[in-house]
Design a protein around this motif. Sequence first.
Motif, PDB file in Angstrom:
ATOM      1  N   ARG A  14       0.833  -1.206   0.000  1.00 55.38           N
ATOM      2  CA  ARG A  14       0.000   0.000   0.000  1.00 55.38           C
ATOM      3  C   ARG A  14       0.867   1.254   0.000  1.00 55.38           C
ATOM      4  O   ARG A  14       0.533   2.254   0.614  1.00 55.38           O
ATOM      5  N   LYS A  16       1.212   3.458  -2.163  1.00 51.45           N
ATOM      6  CA  LYS A  16       0.529   4.632  -2.715  1.00 51.45           C
ATOM      7  C   LYS A  16      -0.287   5.383  -1.665  1.00 51.45           C
ATOM      8  O   LYS A  16      -0.541   6.580  -1.806  1.00 51.45           O
ATOM      9  N   TYR A  17      -0.716   4.656  -0.630  1.00 49.37           N
ATOM     10  CA  TYR A  17      -1.717   5.219   0.276  1.00 49.37           C
ATOM     11  C   TYR A  17      -1.300   5.269   1.747  1.00 49.37           C
ATOM     12  O   TYR A  17      -1.896   6.014   2.529  1.00 49.37           O
ATOM     13  N   ASP A  44       6.518  -3.758  -2.358  1.00 46.82           N
ATOM     14  CA  ASP A  44       6.666  -2.412  -2.920  1.00 46.82           C
ATOM     15  C   ASP A  44       7.469  -1.550  -1.936  1.00 46.82           C
ATOM     16  O   ASP A  44       8.285  -2.069  -1.164  1.00 46.82           O
ATOM     17  N   ASP A  92      -5.137   1.868   3.600  1.00 48.48           N
ATOM     18  CA  ASP A  92      -5.453   2.712   2.451  1.00 48.48           C
ATOM     19  C   ASP A  92      -6.611   3.674   2.727  1.00 48.48           C
ATOM     20  O   ASP A  92      -7.132   4.300   1.811  1.00 48.48           O
TER      21      ASP A  92
END
Length: 340
Positions: A14, A16-17, A44, A92
């Motif tokens: 996660r 990205k968030y 990631d 997220d």
Amino acid sequence: MNPTISVIIPIYNRGKYVAEAIDSIIHQTYQDFELILVNDGSTDNSAQICREYVEKDAKITYLEQENAGVSVARNAGRAIAKGKYLYFFDSDDKLDKEFLRTSIHLAQKGDADLVVCGQYYENRFPNPMALPTCATFVKKAFLDRYPEIVFPAGIQPCEDGLFSHQILALTDKLALNRDAHYFYRQHDEQNTANNWKFTEKILTQIPKWFQVLETFYNNQQLWDKKALHIARFMEHEPFESRYKQMPFDTQQKQLLHSLIKGFMEKHVMAHLKPADKDQLSQVFLGFLEAKDAKAYDEWYADFVRSNKWKLKGMYLLSKLLPSRASKRSFRQKIQRKYGA
């Protein structure tokens, strides 16, 4: 000195968030908390982001584990939590800055074992049968008394519903925080159980749900005392949220009907009093009485046709009621009775 609240965030890919999620905790108006980040084997940049926050804030603890699923990650965070209350938060999403303050205020005011967070869940109050993690603010001492209540490993979705259902079966010391605002992020990476791609997965998961429930109700000897509670869970989770809403084919529907009806006949129906059955919708009772899925679907089509004008009239009548609360209450009774 130990913090009053432990916020636990399981994290899997996660990047990205997750920074926004962490920031929404760090910037809460109530600051007596610890934040436990559990990296569930992300591939990631989630780990890097988490470590950067740990270096900046002593309130944050970071754990890493091999990918084992959200339940195992939440349980790992719970195992080291020091707070008097626990809140399991998704990586997220975001919280309103007053979320922790309003929740702990009500928890302490009423010495609640569980605070039900969010106005949306008012519909299930004061007798909710299950809650998602976003609505579950729970006293750690209560969980410590029942160490067998954990997020079940290898189960998703409904791992949070099973967790909260067991808590709700054992306590009526609840509070409702209508002012707890939770911002749920929808994106393509989510594993939504309402997608047709997950029908097979759901059918393999539901027997596992039932195994968790059977073990819990046997160990706690609750079949008789909490028959309506488990019946409402069966009505809401495998029937309303799965059978009625997911795009199962004919064979899958038959299997699901057999699973639900079999569990209810084996464990629940003999313990339900007539007054309990009045609390269940006619639609669910019709489902249980039908010999198979085909017979139920035919019965339900006739039921909808025969009650079409009655339901329309009731909804029109509800508009004449004097307050929003009375309108909502009346419509909930209609939904409860007719499943529509």
